[in-house]
Design an enzyme around this catalytic site. Structure first.
Site, PDB file in Angstrom:
ATOM      1  N   SER A 161       0.788  -1.255  -0.144  1.00 25.48           N
ATOM      2  CA  SER A 161      -0.018   0.077   0.044  1.00 25.48           C
ATOM      3  C   SER A 161       0.797   1.183   0.022  1.00 25.48           C
ATOM      4  O   SER A 161       1.622   1.248  -0.914  1.00 25.48           O
ATOM      5  CB  SER A 161      -0.907   0.008   1.038  1.00 25.48           C
ATOM      6  OG  SER A 161      -1.844   1.099   1.026  1.00 25.48           O
ATOM      7  N   HIS A 188      -2.435  -1.001  -3.499  1.00 23.93           N
ATOM      8  CA  HIS A 188      -3.609  -0.111  -3.149  1.00 23.93           C
ATOM      9  C   HIS A 188      -3.414   1.128  -4.450  1.00 23.93           C
ATOM     10  O   HIS A 188      -2.665   1.948  -3.813  1.00 23.93           O
ATOM     11  CB  HIS A 188      -3.903   0.104  -1.888  1.00 23.93           C
ATOM     12  CG  HIS A 188      -4.086  -0.646  -1.110  1.00 23.93           C
ATOM     13  ND1 HIS A 188      -3.935  -0.896   0.410  1.00 23.93           N
ATOM     14  CD2 HIS A 188      -4.582  -2.109  -1.332  1.00 23.93           C
ATOM     15  CE1 HIS A 188      -4.172  -1.998   1.073  1.00 23.93           C
ATOM     16  NE2 HIS A 188      -4.631  -2.806   0.023  1.00 23.93           N
ATOM     17  N   ASP A 284      -4.368  -4.907   6.108  1.00 23.21           N
ATOM     18  CA  ASP A 284      -4.662  -5.829   4.886  1.00 23.21           C
ATOM     19  C   ASP A 284      -3.497  -6.881   4.684  1.00 23.21           C
ATOM     20  O   ASP A 284      -2.412  -6.612   4.842  1.00 23.21           O
ATOM     21  CB  ASP A 284      -4.930  -4.828   3.763  1.00 23.21           C
ATOM     22  CG  ASP A 284      -5.295  -5.433   2.526  1.00 23.21           C
ATOM     23  OD1 ASP A 284      -5.941  -6.645   2.707  1.00 23.21           O
ATOM     24  OD2 ASP A 284      -5.008  -5.057   1.454  1.00 23.21           O
TER      25      ASP A 284
END
Length: 345
Positions: A161, A188, A284
């Site tokens: 991310s 992401h 995540d």
């Protein structure tokens, strides 16, 4: 430090930053050159940087700013973060930690203000901290590392991310040119950025890199990237494993999410799957990592010192799921050590 050629933008961003007692505004600058000069005299943790400015501009100046920033993080705050995917992805690849679209005049408050402050808090202090007395030391995590699977790796799945594009570049630079296994990537990013990201990652990885489509074959050394609006999963097709897209809610709330990718890798590849969790905020990947480890696979995590945000990798370590905690280049070398005779420089 706020770096923007617009006096209005500098003023509004200054008010937002100073509205939260967590932050102190250290300096403002109207050009990248002025920012580099200012960094000789002032110490900052985060630099809010516009991309469109007179002179060299924000994008081309990122390497020089980082060279003078003494560990400070760069967050892009620019209209290009929404309109110019090419420039934004390039900025993230050059080392910017995060990017946030600059709203139009009169729309700086409300949601934008909340998101900006939360992202700043996630980035935290500069990597080269002020004297120890100024900052309370972070608690040391005493989580034991697991043994890495002895099976040769037949699938490599990578999740990232905030700060992930720069970390991915470092990872692929150290990875052998051929590993004989397909590579999945969940980063992401908004959907409009994915085509640009795939093209840039193909160059960095020296491999074919494609945005995932349903039914796309998982071929050796092909990099398949989760689109910005769907989870990337593995499915056993008639002629072998293929990509499968899914848009259902994920455990982490992210779309795309690392969890479904890891979970499906565990189901299809079991102990021959390896997962890598790179820099990013949140948790995540933890649930999927647990499934991967339970199936006999291995999970490796990026270390705190090299992360823009040590959130996702830290969560994996704290859960006792990591078999290695290292910078991206050393993670790649650890992966290479489990490739049997398939890899080739």
């Amino acid at each position: 430090m706020i770096v923007d050629d617009s006096m209005v933008a500098r003023s509004v961003l200054s008010r937002i930053v100073e509205s939260d007692d967590t932050f102190e505004l250290a300096a403002v600058a109207g050009t990248a050159e002025d920012a580099i000069d200012a960094l000789q005299a002032v110490r900052v943790d985060t630099i809010l940087l516009d991309l469109e400015m007179p002179g060299a501009g924000g994008l081309r100046s990122i390497p020089r700013i980082l060279d003078n920033a003494r560990g400070a993080h760069i967050m892009i705050v620019s209209s290009m973060a929404e309109e110019g995917a090419e420039e934004t992805v390039a900025a993230l690849a050059l080392g910017a930690a995060d990017a946030l679209p600059k709203p139009g005049t009169g729309r700086f408050n409300g949601k934008f203000s909340e998101v900006l402050l939360s992202r700043l808090k996630a980035l935290g202090y500069a990597d080269e901290l002020l004297p120890a007395a100024a900052v309370a030391p972070a608690p040391v995590i005493q989580a034991p590392l697991r043994a890495m699977s002895s099976a040769d790796i037949e699938l490599l799945a990578i999740g990232a991310s905030t700060g992930g594009i720069h970390a991915l570049n470092s990872f692929f630079e150290a990875l052998p040119k051929r590993i004989g296994a397909p590579i999945l990537v969940t980063q992401h990013l908004p959907a409009p950025f994915m085509g640009v990201f795939a093209r840039q990652l193909a160059v960095a990885a020296k491999r074919e890199a494609l945005v995932a489509e349903d039914g796309l074959a998982l071929l050796p050394d092909r990099v398949i990237i989760a689109p910005g609006d769907a989870h990337l999963m593995v499915h056993n097709g008639i002629d072998g494993p293929v990509a499968r897209l899914d848009r259902s809610a994920s455990y982490s709330g992210c779309l795309p999410s690392v969890d479904p990718m890891f979970q499906s890798a565990a189901q299809v590849y079991g102990p021959t799957a390896a997962g890598v969790v790179l820099t990013g905020m949140g948790r995540d990947g933890v649930q999927g990592a647990a499934r991967l480890v339970a199936a006999g696979g291995s999970v490796l995590a990026q270390d705190e010192a090299s992360c823009a945000v040590w959130g996702m990798p830290r969560a994996v370590l704290e859960a006792g799921l990591a078999c290695a905690v290292l910078p991206p280049d050393k993670l790649a070398r650890r992966v290479a050590s489990r490739l049997g005779g398939q890899s080739c420089r």
